[in-house]
Scaffold this active site. Structure first.
Site, PDB file in Angstrom:
ATOM      1  N   HIS A 284       0.824  -1.205   0.000  1.00 25.90           N
ATOM      2  CA  HIS A 284       0.000   0.000   0.000  1.00 25.90           C
ATOM      3  C   HIS A 284       0.863   1.262   0.000  1.00 25.90           C
ATOM      4  O   HIS A 284       0.574   2.236  -0.704  1.00 25.90           O
ATOM      5  CB  HIS A 284      -0.913  -0.032   1.226  1.00 25.90           C
ATOM      6  CG  HIS A 284      -1.812   1.149   1.341  1.00 25.90           C
ATOM      7  ND1 HIS A 284      -1.623   2.120   2.290  1.00 25.90           N
ATOM      8  CD2 HIS A 284      -2.903   1.523   0.619  1.00 25.90           C
ATOM      9  CE1 HIS A 284      -2.570   3.040   2.162  1.00 25.90           C
ATOM     10  NE2 HIS A 284      -3.351   2.711   1.157  1.00 25.90           N
TER      11      HIS A 284
ATOM     12  N   GLU B 195       2.304   1.823  -3.469  1.00 26.98           N
ATOM     13  CA  GLU B 195       1.269   2.395  -4.353  1.00 26.98           C
ATOM     14  C   GLU B 195       1.165   3.907  -4.144  1.00 26.98           C
ATOM     15  O   GLU B 195       1.077   4.672  -5.101  1.00 26.98           O
ATOM     16  CB  GLU B 195      -0.066   1.704  -4.058  1.00 26.98           C
ATOM     17  CG  GLU B 195      -1.265   2.340  -4.736  1.00 26.98           C
ATOM     18  CD  GLU B 195      -2.434   2.530  -3.794  1.00 26.98           C
ATOM     19  OE1 GLU B 195      -2.983   3.649  -3.753  1.00 26.98           O
ATOM     20  OE2 GLU B 195      -2.795   1.568  -3.076  1.00 26.98           O
TER      21      GLU B 195
END
Length: 427
Positions: free
Chosen positions: A55, A58
């Site tokens: 995450h 990203e």
């Protein structure tokens, strides 16, 4: 040497020499192009010290490269009227952009830049960690989000697949550039990446651009994630809230399991719409919840069935009693009319997802990563149509034999014990 190995209707697929797959679907009626890179890695591919790293990566993709600042990334896309986004899930990470067809090269240049040349500047990294810590705090303050994280952790305790995608404050704070680059070198290998594009696109042009921007990516051995092993259990978080949020689960099936479609139909008939059994009995007949739904989350090697609802503390016991009775009954007497309705709703959902270029490229990428081929919609529809009511009832019966998972938060004093719930599932 590039290998052009599939042409199905308007879909062209080419594999670059390093293993990256390029897939395009030309849609002549569309003036825009939607493009994306899907990586077959997500939160379940993380080691313990990497929890939350997918995450964070990203997020960091948009924070600057060796060629562009964070501002320039946004400007280069928005100057041509486009937009760019990314998402992380348990098994995939995606980076997507939408532009006019004439600006495909711009989008691919930016996507290639953020995926291969991200700078991971220390100041930007510190700032983005702060953003994610705020995101984590927001989940902690949102009971109907927090409870699903707890649900996954109880279903798959101590396993990567069960850990929340965001990570923990401790792991988030500990991430540094070296950890990020080691993960990228291991997981972002072209053999588990698909570049998909749909709309006003030309396959040869996309392949040429993919070769320029991604063709030099080094090949790494593909590392399989730790298998998911459903165990079950419970987590009860007693808090002073207006409403109790409850999720009850059972072991489901992988999307590769032959019984997947029957299990999915069972979940839909039980709690998938306004005519579902749980909605009718819990919401319409008894007014015990504003909403209640049943779901089936399939993964590549396992799956998770669940029922989620919110109710007043005084109604917790009755809600559970009714939910268990509805679930038991559905496994015994699902009707042909319910089957026809559920199949129609499932087919509409499938085909609706294909009405946008974004939906099409997601389907293309996920199927290529999961199956190594495009699964025609007709093939899926035929499989759904072939399912019988007996198979769906049997899928429900099989679910009820599993060990339950329970996650609950709020005024939950009246919630029965897990052993009592397990007995209630079997009647």
């Amino acid at each position: 040497m590039n290998e052009h190995f599939v042409r199905e209707k308007r879909i062209d697929i080419t594999r670059l020499g390093n293993g990256l797959t390029v897939a395009t679907e030309r849609m002549p009626e569309i003036a825009t192009a939607t493009l994306g890179v899907w990586v077959g890695t997500g939160s379940r591919n993380e080691m313990v010290h990497e929890h939350g790293l997918s995450h964070l990566i990203e997020h960091m993709a948009f924070k600057g490269t060796t060629r562009r600042t964070a501002r320039q990334i946004a400007e280069d896309i928005e100057n041509v009227g486009g937009d760019i986004n990314a998402a992380t899930s348990v098994e995939y990470t995606s980076y997507t952009a939408r532009v006019l067809g004439e600006n495909v090269d711009v989008a691919l240049d930016v996507l290639g830049d953020i995926l291969i040349h991200s700078a991971f500047d220390a100041a930007e990294l510190a700032r983005e960690k702060g953003v994610i810590l705020q995101e984590h705090a927001a989940v902690e303050d949102t009971p109907d989000d927090l409870i699903y994280d707890a649900f996954m952790e109880m279903a798959y305790p101590g396993q990567p697949i069960g850990r929340p995608i965001l990570g923990t404050p401790d792991t988030i704070k500990a991430f540094d550039e070296a950890t990020i680059r080691a993960f990228l070198a291991r997981e972002y290998t072209p053999g588990k990446m698909v570049l998909a594009a749909a709309g006003d696109v030309d396959h040869a042009r996309i392949v040429d651009a993919a070769e320029r921007f991604f063709g030099a990516m080094p090949v790494a051995e593909i590392r399989e994630p730790e298998p998911g092993l459903y165990l079950g259990g419970e987590r009860r978080l007693s808090r002073k809230l207006e409403q109790a949020n409850i999720v009850l689960g059972l072991p489901g099936l992988s999307f590769k399991d032959p019984g997947y479609y029957a299990t999915h139909l069972f979940a839909h008939i039980l709690g998938g719409g306004l005519t579902s059994r749980l909605w009718h009995e819990v919401r319409e007949n008894r007014g015990l919840a504003y909403s209640i739904d049943a779901f089936h989350w399939p993964f590549s090697d396992c799956g998770l069935f669940g029922i989620g609802a919110g109710t007043a503390g005084a109604d917790v016991a009755e809600l559970m009693e009714v939910t268990l009775a509805c679930t038991r009954q559905a496994a015994q007497d699902i009707s042909e009319i319910e089957m026809v309705r559920a199949k129609a709703q499932m087919k509409v959902a499938l085909l609706t997802a294909l009405e946008s270029p974004g939906g099409r490229i997601e389907r293309i990428a996920r199927q290529l990563l999961s199956w190594g081929r495009i699964v025609p919609s007709d093939e899926i529809v035929q499989k759904v149509d072939a399912i019988t009511a007996d198979q769906v009832r049997e899928a429900g019966h099989r679910l009820l034999q599993g060990a339950p998972t329970l996650a609950a938060i709020g005024p939950i004093k009246g919630l029965p014990s897990l052993n009592s719930i397990a007995a209630g599932l079997r009647g």
